[in-house]
Scaffold this motif. Structure first.
Motif, PDB file in Angstrom:
ATOM      1  N   THR A 182      17.813 137.377  66.151  1.00  0.00           N
ATOM      2  CA  THR A 182      16.371 136.514  66.215  1.00  0.00           C
ATOM      3  C   THR A 182      17.070 135.031  66.109  1.00  0.00           C
ATOM      4  O   THR A 182      17.944 134.642  65.498  1.00  0.00           O
ATOM      5  CB  THR A 182      15.724 136.600  64.810  1.00  0.00           C
ATOM      6  OG1 THR A 182      15.287 138.005  64.685  1.00  0.00           O
ATOM      7  CG2 THR A 182      14.520 135.847  64.598  1.00  0.00           C
ATOM      8  N   VAL A 183      16.420 134.194  66.931  1.00  0.00           N
ATOM      9  CA  VAL A 183      16.778 132.921  67.215  1.00  0.00           C
ATOM     10  C   VAL A 183      15.431 131.777  67.265  1.00  0.00           C
ATOM     11  O   VAL A 183      14.495 132.453  67.741  1.00  0.00           O
ATOM     12  CB  VAL A 183      17.612 133.016  68.433  1.00  0.00           C
ATOM     13  CG1 VAL A 183      16.593 133.127  69.671  1.00  0.00           C
ATOM     14  CG2 VAL A 183      18.103 131.472  68.626  1.00  0.00           C
ATOM     15  N   THR A 184      15.656 130.744  66.907  1.00  0.00           N
ATOM     16  CA  THR A 184      14.757 129.645  66.986  1.00  0.00           C
ATOM     17  C   THR A 184      15.033 129.162  68.143  1.00  0.00           C
ATOM     18  O   THR A 184      16.053 128.614  68.655  1.00  0.00           O
ATOM     19  CB  THR A 184      14.917 128.604  65.669  1.00  0.00           C
ATOM     20  OG1 THR A 184      14.722 129.665  64.336  1.00  0.00           O
ATOM     21  CG2 THR A 184      13.834 127.586  65.610  1.00  0.00           C
ATOM     22  N   ILE A 185      13.674 128.766  68.866  1.00  0.00           N
ATOM     23  CA  ILE A 185      13.877 127.954  70.073  1.00  0.00           C
ATOM     24  C   ILE A 185      14.091 126.524  69.791  1.00  0.00           C
ATOM     25  O   ILE A 185      13.456 125.806  69.211  1.00  0.00           O
ATOM     26  CB  ILE A 185      12.504 127.934  71.002  1.00  0.00           C
ATOM     27  CG1 ILE A 185      11.953 129.619  71.292  1.00  0.00           C
ATOM     28  CG2 ILE A 185      12.245 127.063  72.205  1.00  0.00           C
ATOM     29  CD1 ILE A 185      12.744 130.094  72.314  1.00  0.00           C
ATOM     30  N   GLY A 186      15.300 126.108  70.593  1.00  0.00           N
ATOM     31  CA  GLY A 186      15.840 124.670  70.382  1.00  0.00           C
ATOM     32  C   GLY A 186      15.225 123.681  71.242  1.00  0.00           C
ATOM     33  O   GLY A 186      15.576 122.381  71.097  1.00  0.00           O
ATOM     34  N   SER A 187      14.752 124.049  72.401  1.00  0.00           N
ATOM     35  CA  SER A 187      14.364 123.084  73.529  1.00  0.00           C
ATOM     36  C   SER A 187      13.069 122.375  72.822  1.00  0.00           C
ATOM     37  O   SER A 187      12.250 122.980  72.429  1.00  0.00           O
ATOM     38  CB  SER A 187      13.982 123.767  74.645  1.00  0.00           C
ATOM     39  OG  SER A 187      15.341 124.217  75.469  1.00  0.00           O
ATOM     40  N   SER A 188      13.127 120.989  73.107  1.00  0.00           N
ATOM     41  CA  SER A 188      12.198 120.138  72.372  1.00  0.00           C
ATOM     42  C   SER A 188      10.841 120.502  73.211  1.00  0.00           C
ATOM     43  O   SER A 188       9.902 120.210  72.497  1.00  0.00           O
ATOM     44  CB  SER A 188      12.655 118.826  72.365  1.00  0.00           C
ATOM     45  OG  SER A 188      12.870 118.340  73.804  1.00  0.00           O
ATOM     46  N   VAL A 189      10.739 121.048  74.191  1.00  0.00           N
ATOM     47  CA  VAL A 189       9.506 121.098  75.149  1.00  0.00           C
ATOM     48  C   VAL A 189       9.229 123.016  75.113  1.00  0.00           C
ATOM     49  O   VAL A 189       8.052 123.235  75.554  1.00  0.00           O
ATOM     50  CB  VAL A 189       9.644 120.686  76.468  1.00  0.00           C
ATOM     51  CG1 VAL A 189       9.637 118.873  76.324  1.00  0.00           C
ATOM     52  CG2 VAL A 189      10.992 120.993  77.219  1.00  0.00           C
ATOM     53  N   GLY A 190       9.995 123.461  74.508  1.00  0.00           N
ATOM     54  CA  GLY A 190      10.007 125.010  74.425  1.00  0.00           C
ATOM     55  C   GLY A 190      10.494 125.693  75.578  1.00  0.00           C
ATOM     56  O   GLY A 190      11.326 125.104  76.273  1.00  0.00           O
ATOM     57  N   LEU A 191       9.803 126.778  75.901  1.00  0.00           N
ATOM     58  CA  LEU A 191      10.397 127.461  77.277  1.00  0.00           C
ATOM     59  C   LEU A 191       9.420 127.228  78.353  1.00  0.00           C
ATOM     60  O   LEU A 191       9.058 128.134  78.819  1.00  0.00           O
ATOM     61  CB  LEU A 191      10.384 129.059  76.772  1.00  0.00           C
ATOM     62  CG  LEU A 191      11.709 129.461  76.261  1.00  0.00           C
ATOM     63  CD1 LEU A 191      11.469 131.168  76.142  1.00  0.00           C
ATOM     64  CD2 LEU A 191      13.062 129.079  77.007  1.00  0.00           C
ATOM     65  N   HIS A 192       9.424 126.150  78.687  1.00  0.00           N
ATOM     66  CA  HIS A 192       8.432 125.816  79.962  1.00  0.00           C
ATOM     67  C   HIS A 192       9.781 126.125  81.100  1.00  0.00           C
ATOM     68  O   HIS A 192      10.778 126.688  80.988  1.00  0.00           O
ATOM     69  CB  HIS A 192       8.161 124.348  79.943  1.00  0.00           C
ATOM     70  CG  HIS A 192       9.129 123.195  80.169  1.00  0.00           C
ATOM     71  ND1 HIS A 192       9.429 122.926  81.555  1.00  0.00           N
ATOM     72  CD2 HIS A 192       9.781 122.483  79.402  1.00  0.00           C
ATOM     73  CE1 HIS A 192      10.442 121.885  81.325  1.00  0.00           C
ATOM     74  NE2 HIS A 192      10.613 121.887  80.027  1.00  0.00           N
ATOM     75  N   ALA A 193       9.279 125.748  82.306  1.00  0.00           N
ATOM     76  CA  ALA A 193      10.198 126.045  83.400  1.00  0.00           C
ATOM     77  C   ALA A 193      11.553 125.549  83.594  1.00  0.00           C
ATOM     78  O   ALA A 193      12.396 126.594  83.878  1.00  0.00           O
ATOM     79  CB  ALA A 193       9.689 125.094  84.619  1.00  0.00           C
ATOM     80  N   ARG A 194      11.932 124.489  83.221  1.00  0.00           N
ATOM     81  CA  ARG A 194      13.307 124.288  83.125  1.00  0.00           C
ATOM     82  C   ARG A 194      14.233 125.096  82.244  1.00  0.00           C
ATOM     83  O   ARG A 194      15.204 125.455  82.694  1.00  0.00           O
ATOM     84  CB  ARG A 194      13.813 122.841  82.825  1.00  0.00           C
ATOM     85  CG  ARG A 194      15.326 122.494  83.455  1.00  0.00           C
ATOM     86  CD  ARG A 194      15.437 120.751  83.289  1.00  0.00           C
ATOM     87  NE  ARG A 194      16.859 120.749  83.682  1.00  0.00           N
ATOM     88  CZ  ARG A 194      17.471 119.855  82.705  1.00  0.00           C
ATOM     89  NH1 ARG A 194      16.853 119.382  81.610  1.00  0.00           N
ATOM     90  NH2 ARG A 194      18.871 119.662  82.967  1.00  0.00           N
ATOM     91  N   PRO A 195      13.891 125.123  80.840  1.00  0.00           N
ATOM     92  CA  PRO A 195      14.784 125.869  80.116  1.00  0.00           C
ATOM     93  C   PRO A 195      14.783 127.153  80.445  1.00  0.00           C
ATOM     94  O   PRO A 195      15.727 127.993  80.352  1.00  0.00           O
ATOM     95  CB  PRO A 195      14.209 125.604  78.810  1.00  0.00           C
ATOM     96  CG  PRO A 195      13.473 124.354  78.942  1.00  0.00           C
ATOM     97  CD  PRO A 195      13.186 124.392  80.389  1.00  0.00           C
ATOM     98  N   ALA A 196      13.709 127.733  80.754  1.00  0.00           N
ATOM     99  CA  ALA A 196      13.457 129.036  81.283  1.00  0.00           C
ATOM    100  C   ALA A 196      14.303 129.694  82.288  1.00  0.00           C
ATOM    101  O   ALA A 196      14.966 130.639  82.348  1.00  0.00           O
ATOM    102  CB  ALA A 196      11.879 129.378  81.557  1.00  0.00           C
ATOM    103  N   ALA A 197      14.269 128.780  83.433  1.00  0.00           N
ATOM    104  CA  ALA A 197      15.127 129.042  84.599  1.00  0.00           C
ATOM    105  C   ALA A 197      16.813 129.179  84.179  1.00  0.00           C
ATOM    106  O   ALA A 197      17.501 129.847  84.803  1.00  0.00           O
ATOM    107  CB  ALA A 197      14.756 127.789  85.651  1.00  0.00           C
ATOM    108  N   ILE A 198      17.017 128.246  83.295  1.00  0.00           N
ATOM    109  CA  ILE A 198      18.479 128.316  82.835  1.00  0.00           C
ATOM    110  C   ILE A 198      18.644 129.396  82.209  1.00  0.00           C
ATOM    111  O   ILE A 198      19.684 130.096  82.287  1.00  0.00           O
ATOM    112  CB  ILE A 198      18.714 127.115  81.934  1.00  0.00           C
ATOM    113  CG1 ILE A 198      18.659 125.556  82.644  1.00  0.00           C
ATOM    114  CG2 ILE A 198      20.147 127.040  81.332  1.00  0.00           C
ATOM    115  CD1 ILE A 198      18.664 124.416  81.895  1.00  0.00           C
ATOM    116  N   VAL A 199      18.085 129.902  81.177  1.00  0.00           N
ATOM    117  CA  VAL A 199      18.157 131.168  80.544  1.00  0.00           C
ATOM    118  C   VAL A 199      17.945 132.350  81.531  1.00  0.00           C
ATOM    119  O   VAL A 199      18.877 133.342  81.390  1.00  0.00           O
ATOM    120  CB  VAL A 199      16.948 131.277  79.447  1.00  0.00           C
ATOM    121  CG1 VAL A 199      17.197 132.837  78.733  1.00  0.00           C
ATOM    122  CG2 VAL A 199      17.218 130.367  78.263  1.00  0.00           C
ATOM    123  N   ALA A 200      17.054 132.314  82.387  1.00  0.00           N
ATOM    124  CA  ALA A 200      17.116 133.401  83.266  1.00  0.00           C
ATOM    125  C   ALA A 200      18.168 133.559  84.301  1.00  0.00           C
ATOM    126  O   ALA A 200      18.665 134.851  84.585  1.00  0.00           O
ATOM    127  CB  ALA A 200      15.762 133.316  84.356  1.00  0.00           C
TER     128      ALA A 200
END
Length: 80
Positions: free
Chosen positions: A5-23
């Motif tokens: 279990t992890v807490t989302i650290g991106s200040s904008v949540g899992l929008h396009a850029r962070p989601a693309a990096i994770v994917a």
């Protein structure tokens, strides 16, 4: 199956850029990893979670190292 279990650290949540990096990272691992039950290698599926800064998500997969790597990414501010 290892989970973390992890807490989302991106200040904008899992929008396009962070989601693309994770994917991209999840796809490179060559191991099945999910975030709240959705395929972590799909940025579109990650965005459908609607995860915001501070939300908790569950990372699961067959490989403990892969789960840890994706969890570490999700905990960082990837939009900084």
């Amino acid at each position: 199956m290892p989970t973390q279990t992890v807490t989302i650290g991106s200040s904008v949540g899992l929008h396009a850029r962070p989601a693309a990096i994770v994917a991209e990272a999840a796809e490179a691992l060559g191991s099945d990893v999910t975030v709240n039950g959705v395929d972590a290698s799909s940025s579109l599926m990650l965005m459908t979670l609607g995860a915001k800064f501070g939300d908790s998500v569950e990372v699961a997969g067959s490989d403990e190292a892969a789960v840890a790597q994706i969890a570490d990414l999700l905990a960082k501010d990837l939009d900084a």
